[in-house]
Write an enzyme that holds these catalytic residues in place. Structure first.
Site, short mmCIF file in Angstrom:
data_model
loop_
_atom_site.label_atom_id
_atom_site.label_comp_id
_atom_site.label_asym_id
_atom_site.label_seq_id
_atom_site.Cartn_x
_atom_site.Cartn_y
_atom_site.Cartn_z
N LYS A 50 0.85 -1.20 0.00
CA LYS A 50 0.00 0.00 0.00
C LYS A 50 0.88 1.25 0.00
CE LYS A 50 -3.59 -2.43 2.61
NZ LYS A 50 -4.17 -2.68 3.95
N GLN A 94 -3.79 -1.46 10.22
CA GLN A 94 -3.80 -2.77 9.56
C GLN A 94 -4.33 -3.83 10.52
OE1 GLN A 94 -2.98 -3.50 6.28
NE2 GLN A 94 -3.77 -5.53 6.77
N ASP A 117 -10.55 3.00 5.33
CA ASP A 117 -11.02 1.61 5.19
C ASP A 117 -12.55 1.54 5.17
OD1 ASP A 117 -9.15 -0.37 4.72
OD2 ASP A 117 -8.57 -0.58 6.82
#
Ligand code: NAD
Length: 289
Positions: A50, A94, A117
């Site tokens: 990412k 994460q 997210d």
């Protein structure tokens, strides 16, 4: 008949070109901050990917790699600082987190306007209310892929197999917002094949190799295979990745995403798109529908 193949790479490239163009119109490059705890190899590799792609798309990216023993209070303090920092547009923690940290407490602590997210309950609620906001990356990436290939969504009979918070549920919401007629099937659905055979658009996010076989698919349907399953090689050969859909379904379907190389590339591209959307929203713009 063999189905039209829907590779993710060209769609992801189109999305990334749009990301770069939108980023260039902002007063400063959008900044994504990622936080990970511990050294889980999959998490290390996801965050690295990412970070690399964010920089390649012209975004600023910072990674906080914290020790596994980081306390929940320390993590929440870091998030509070990132929430308050106007130079930070997107925050991603994460998952999975170590057992001593509550995922829910952490996800709820992120400012919804920086929640790239799309997992904060405010953003989940906005999705189901059909209002613009930040959307979960894999489902939003799937909608972009369908649009990229000109595949219809409005009025389609869509079946989503899987009801996870990351893929199945938000994908069902996005399809509903686009005027599909949506059914969600899951592990307790009796006669799954009878449900999936109804689908013009069949999306599968389960995590079981080749769960969907040709007899479960309507002729000409569009099939989106979200599953990523690592299966051991035969006779001690190399392990490989395979989807939730039996490749033989290509003989029945009208269009199908490959695994790997289908939905996978869309997820990171959509994360970067969400970071630009977050920066635009913070500058007074709207989120995505
Ligand atoms: P999950 O384990 O959280 O959810 C799986 C869902 O499948 C559950 O809702 C369950 O009810 C349903 N299910 C289980 N067995 C079933 C059965 N026999 N019939 C019907 N439904 C059944 O999984 P997830 O996080 O949604 O991920 C699903 C798959 O998608 C995994 O393979 C994962 O690796 C992959 N994935 C890919 C991407 C990507 O970027 N391509 C992103 C996220 C997840």
């Amino acid at each position: 008949m063999t189905a039209r193949l829907l590779p993710g790479a060209p769609a992801a490239a189109a999305l990334l070109a749009d990301v770069a163009a939108r980023a260039a119109r902002l007063p400063a490059p959008p900044r994504l901050v990622m936080v990970r705890l511990g050294d889980d190899p999959a998490s290390v590799s996801y965050v690295r990917g990412k970070d690399r792609q964010a920089r390649a798309a012209g975004l600023e990216s910072t990674v906080h790699a914290l020790p596994e023993a980081t306390t929940q209070a320390e993590l929440l303090a870091l998030i509070a600082g990132l929430n308050a920092d106007p130079a930070v547009n997107g925050i991603l923690v994460q998952l999975p987190l170590p057992a001593h940290v509550s995922e829910q407490a952490v996800l709820h602590a992120i400012d919804p306007r920086k929640d790239v997210d799309g997992f904060h309950p405010v953003n989940v609620g906005e999705l189901w209310a059909g209002r613009p906001a930040l959307r979960p990356c894999t489902p939003a990436g799937i909608l972009f892929l369908l649009d990229h290939y000109g595949l219809p969504v409005v009025g389609q009979r869509a079946v989503v197999v899987g009801r996870s918070h990351i893929v199945g549920r938000p994908l069902a919401g996005l399809l509903l917002n686009r005027d599909a007629t949506v059914t969600v099937a899951h592990s307790r659905t009796p006669d799954l094949a009878a449900v999936t055979r109804e689908a013009d658009l069949l999306c599968v996010a389960v995590g079981q190799p080749h769960l969907i076989t040709p007899g479960m698919v309507k002729a000409g349907a569009t099939v989106i295979d979200v599953g990523i399953n690592r299966v051991p090689g035969q006779d001690g050969g190399k392990a490989h990745l395979t989807g939730d859909v039996d490749p033989a379904v290509a003989e029945v379907a009208g269009a199908i995403t490959p695994v790997p190389g289908g939905v996978g590339p869309m997820t990171i591209a959509q994360l970067l798109a969400n970071t630009v959307t977050a920066a635009e929203m913070q500058a007074g713009g709207q989120g995505t529908r």
